[in-house]
Design a protein around this motif. Structure first.
Motif, PDB file in Angstrom:
ATOM      1  N   GLU A   1      43.814  44.389  29.356  1.00 25.61           N
ATOM      2  CA  GLU A   1      44.507  43.729  30.449  1.00 25.61           C
ATOM      3  C   GLU A   1      43.529  42.514  30.865  1.00 25.61           C
ATOM      4  O   GLU A   1      42.432  42.687  30.844  1.00 25.61           O
ATOM      5  CB  GLU A   1      45.059  44.572  31.311  1.00 25.61           C
ATOM      6  CG  GLU A   1      45.740  43.938  32.737  1.00 25.61           C
ATOM      7  CD  GLU A   1      45.961  44.958  33.972  1.00 25.61           C
ATOM      8  OE1 GLU A   1      47.035  44.752  34.642  1.00 25.61           O
ATOM      9  OE2 GLU A   1      45.267  45.807  34.048  1.00 25.61           O
ATOM     10  N   VAL A   2      44.221  41.509  31.451  1.00 20.56           N
ATOM     11  CA  VAL A   2      43.358  40.427  32.021  1.00 20.56           C
ATOM     12  C   VAL A   2      44.058  39.997  33.349  1.00 20.56           C
ATOM     13  O   VAL A   2      45.403  39.823  33.189  1.00 20.56           O
ATOM     14  CB  VAL A   2      43.129  39.184  31.385  1.00 20.56           C
ATOM     15  CG1 VAL A   2      42.303  38.247  32.174  1.00 20.56           C
ATOM     16  CG2 VAL A   2      42.493  39.634  29.957  1.00 20.56           C
ATOM     17  N   ARG A   3      43.428  40.374  34.635  1.00 17.42           N
ATOM     18  CA  ARG A   3      43.916  40.058  35.994  1.00 17.42           C
ATOM     19  C   ARG A   3      43.205  38.870  36.676  1.00 17.42           C
ATOM     20  O   ARG A   3      41.721  39.266  36.750  1.00 17.42           O
ATOM     21  CB  ARG A   3      44.178  41.473  36.712  1.00 17.42           C
ATOM     22  CG  ARG A   3      45.037  42.157  36.449  1.00 17.42           C
ATOM     23  CD  ARG A   3      45.350  43.344  37.176  1.00 17.42           C
ATOM     24  NE  ARG A   3      44.136  43.947  37.370  1.00 17.42           N
ATOM     25  CZ  ARG A   3      43.248  44.614  38.137  1.00 17.42           C
ATOM     26  NH1 ARG A   3      43.630  44.106  39.394  1.00 17.42           N
ATOM     27  NH2 ARG A   3      42.338  45.305  37.775  1.00 17.42           N
ATOM     28  N   GLN A   4      43.719  38.109  36.989  1.00 15.07           N
ATOM     29  CA  GLN A   4      42.973  36.881  37.723  1.00 15.07           C
ATOM     30  C   GLN A   4      44.376  36.135  38.765  1.00 15.07           C
ATOM     31  O   GLN A   4      44.962  35.281  38.345  1.00 15.07           O
ATOM     32  CB  GLN A   4      42.460  35.776  36.684  1.00 15.07           C
ATOM     33  CG  GLN A   4      41.573  34.748  37.435  1.00 15.07           C
ATOM     34  CD  GLN A   4      41.126  33.864  36.644  1.00 15.07           C
ATOM     35  OE1 GLN A   4      41.521  33.499  35.531  1.00 15.07           O
ATOM     36  NE2 GLN A   4      40.079  33.302  36.832  1.00 15.07           N
ATOM     37  N   PRO A   5      44.121  36.787  39.946  1.00 16.69           N
ATOM     38  CA  PRO A   5      44.938  36.287  41.058  1.00 16.69           C
ATOM     39  C   PRO A   5      44.771  34.612  41.221  1.00 16.69           C
ATOM     40  O   PRO A   5      43.813  34.465  41.025  1.00 16.69           O
ATOM     41  CB  PRO A   5      44.867  37.192  42.032  1.00 16.69           C
ATOM     42  CG  PRO A   5      44.030  38.456  41.807  1.00 16.69           C
ATOM     43  CD  PRO A   5      43.498  37.638  40.385  1.00 16.69           C
ATOM     44  N   LYS A   6      46.046  33.980  41.299  1.00 13.30           N
ATOM     45  CA  LYS A   6      45.924  32.676  41.751  1.00 13.30           C
ATOM     46  C   LYS A   6      44.966  32.395  43.049  1.00 13.30           C
ATOM     47  O   LYS A   6      44.997  33.081  43.758  1.00 13.30           O
ATOM     48  CB  LYS A   6      47.168  31.728  41.871  1.00 13.30           C
ATOM     49  CG  LYS A   6      48.061  31.890  40.760  1.00 13.30           C
ATOM     50  CD  LYS A   6      48.143  30.764  40.102  1.00 13.30           C
ATOM     51  CE  LYS A   6      49.057  30.557  39.003  1.00 13.30           C
ATOM     52  NZ  LYS A   6      48.535  30.177  37.596  1.00 13.30           N
ATOM     53  N   GLY A   7      44.107  31.275  42.613  1.00 13.94           N
ATOM     54  CA  GLY A   7      43.273  30.916  43.889  1.00 13.94           C
ATOM     55  C   GLY A   7      42.116  31.642  44.178  1.00 13.94           C
ATOM     56  O   GLY A   7      41.448  31.808  45.008  1.00 13.94           O
ATOM     57  N   ARG A   8      41.742  32.874  43.163  1.00 16.35           N
ATOM     58  CA  ARG A   8      40.728  33.718  43.230  1.00 16.35           C
ATOM     59  C   ARG A   8      39.554  33.201  42.453  1.00 16.35           C
ATOM     60  O   ARG A   8      39.823  32.520  41.731  1.00 16.35           O
ATOM     61  CB  ARG A   8      41.253  35.035  42.771  1.00 16.35           C
ATOM     62  CG  ARG A   8      41.789  35.918  43.789  1.00 16.35           C
ATOM     63  CD  ARG A   8      41.301  36.500  45.010  1.00 16.35           C
ATOM     64  NE  ARG A   8      41.958  37.205  45.716  1.00 16.35           N
ATOM     65  CZ  ARG A   8      41.968  38.373  46.035  1.00 16.35           C
ATOM     66  NH1 ARG A   8      40.947  39.056  45.275  1.00 16.35           N
ATOM     67  NH2 ARG A   8      42.592  38.984  46.841  1.00 16.35           N
ATOM     68  N   SER A   9      38.194  33.757  42.744  1.00 15.57           N
ATOM     69  CA  SER A   9      37.195  33.157  42.103  1.00 15.57           C
ATOM     70  C   SER A   9      36.976  34.158  41.208  1.00 15.57           C
ATOM     71  O   SER A   9      35.877  34.009  40.417  1.00 15.57           O
ATOM     72  CB  SER A   9      35.938  32.880  42.876  1.00 15.57           C
ATOM     73  OG  SER A   9      35.508  34.190  43.642  1.00 15.57           O
ATOM     74  N   ALA A  10      37.518  35.128  40.858  1.00 17.25           N
ATOM     75  CA  ALA A  10      37.065  36.033  39.645  1.00 17.25           C
ATOM     76  C   ALA A  10      38.340  36.856  38.929  1.00 17.25           C
ATOM     77  O   ALA A  10      39.443  36.791  39.641  1.00 17.25           O
ATOM     78  CB  ALA A  10      36.138  37.136  40.129  1.00 17.25           C
ATOM     79  N   GLY A  11      38.255  37.136  37.679  1.00 12.85           N
ATOM     80  CA  GLY A  11      38.982  37.638  37.025  1.00 12.85           C
ATOM     81  C   GLY A  11      38.449  39.253  36.668  1.00 12.85           C
ATOM     82  O   GLY A  11      37.349  39.330  36.533  1.00 12.85           O
ATOM     83  N   VAL A  12      39.275  40.082  36.258  1.00 15.65           N
ATOM     84  CA  VAL A  12      39.084  41.341  35.804  1.00 15.65           C
ATOM     85  C   VAL A  12      39.560  41.727  34.573  1.00 15.65           C
ATOM     86  O   VAL A  12      40.790  41.612  34.380  1.00 15.65           O
ATOM     87  CB  VAL A  12      39.390  42.454  36.964  1.00 15.65           C
ATOM     88  CG1 VAL A  12      39.166  43.759  36.391  1.00 15.65           C
ATOM     89  CG2 VAL A  12      38.681  42.262  38.232  1.00 15.65           C
ATOM     90  N   VAL A  13      38.818  42.084  33.468  1.00 17.87           N
ATOM     91  CA  VAL A  13      39.122  42.408  32.164  1.00 17.87           C
ATOM     92  C   VAL A  13      39.121  43.695  32.070  1.00 17.87           C
ATOM     93  O   VAL A  13      37.966  44.398  32.219  1.00 17.87           O
ATOM     94  CB  VAL A  13      38.297  41.599  31.026  1.00 17.87           C
ATOM     95  CG1 VAL A  13      39.116  41.874  29.704  1.00 17.87           C
ATOM     96  CG2 VAL A  13      38.475  39.910  31.446  1.00 17.87           C
ATOM     97  N   THR A  14      40.041  44.434  31.523  1.00 12.78           N
ATOM     98  CA  THR A  14      39.952  45.778  31.047  1.00 12.78           C
ATOM     99  C   THR A  14      39.883  46.142  29.713  1.00 12.78           C
ATOM    100  O   THR A  14      40.895  45.542  28.849  1.00 12.78           O
ATOM    101  CB  THR A  14      41.310  46.613  31.622  1.00 12.78           C
ATOM    102  OG1 THR A  14      41.493  46.362  33.229  1.00 12.78           O
ATOM    103  CG2 THR A  14      41.237  48.040  31.439  1.00 12.78           C
ATOM    104  N   PHE A  15      39.078  46.893  29.248  1.00 12.93           N
ATOM    105  CA  PHE A  15      38.881  47.143  27.879  1.00 12.93           C
ATOM    106  C   PHE A  15      39.182  48.766  27.637  1.00 12.93           C
ATOM    107  O   PHE A  15      38.714  49.526  28.316  1.00 12.93           O
ATOM    108  CB  PHE A  15      37.397  46.799  27.477  1.00 12.93           C
ATOM    109  CG  PHE A  15      36.905  45.287  27.861  1.00 12.93           C
ATOM    110  CD1 PHE A  15      37.298  44.370  26.561  1.00 12.93           C
ATOM    111  CD2 PHE A  15      36.457  44.909  28.751  1.00 12.93           C
ATOM    112  CE1 PHE A  15      37.074  43.223  26.792  1.00 12.93           C
ATOM    113  CE2 PHE A  15      35.819  43.744  28.883  1.00 12.93           C
ATOM    114  CZ  PHE A  15      36.277  42.773  27.940  1.00 12.93           C
TER     115      PHE A  15
END
Length: 168
Positions: free
Chosen positions: A82-96
């Protein structure tokens, strides 16, 4: 000796190449291998002697590597879940996730919508306590794609789950 292990020479060669190029690095591996050759020349070493010498010469605990490659004959299957990156946020989170028993360091490349890339590496120890790892990607850019093992050097049994591409 090491050649009496229960798989073919190609498997041994691949394992040693990954140990040298991906896990230890050339300089450390070459030092340890030279130590092994000097310590065991004209003798009859066992696989355990090779494993122990490589660890002694480097100061590294490689039990996870020996177990996966030589003792269990395990498979490797790292996946981008999964890759989560909310709009307007400065970071994303990748799940491996690690879907099989073999563990290896995790290298991945993040490609952004502007086509720039960032490659990150996580040590094998991230898998020692869980088969699921989350990694924060600090960026203001929108993530377009994530690829595991971008150099394609690991023996992953299912490369179809090694990438995530943002839906259009």
């Amino acid at each position: 000796h090491i050649l009496s292990l229960p798989f073919n020479m190609l498997g041994i060669g691949v394992a040693l190449n990954i140990l040298r190029e991906t896990v230890m690095g050339r300089e450390l591996f070459d030092h340890a291998f030279k130590t092994y050759c000097e310590r065991w020349k004209f003798k009859h070493p066992t696989p355990a002697d090779f494993f122990r010498t490589m660890e002694d010469a480097t100061g590294a605990d490689l039990a996870w590597f020996w177990r996966g490659w030589f003792i269990e004959g395990a498979n490797l299957d790292q996946a981008v879940d999964e890759v989560r990156q909310p709009k307007g946020r400065s970071a994303g989170v990748v799940t491996f996730t690690n879907r099989e028993r073999m563990v290896m360091p995790l290298e991945f490349t993040v490609t952004f919508v502007d086509e720039t890339t960032e490659t990150q590496s996580l040590p094998v120890q991230v898998w020692f306590t869980s088969d699921r790892v989350q990694r924060r990607v600090a960026t203001r850019k929108e993530i377009a794609r994530v690829d595991i093992d971008p150099r394609k050097v690991l023996p992953d049994i299912s490369r179809t789950n090694n990438k995530w591409v943002k839906a259009e």
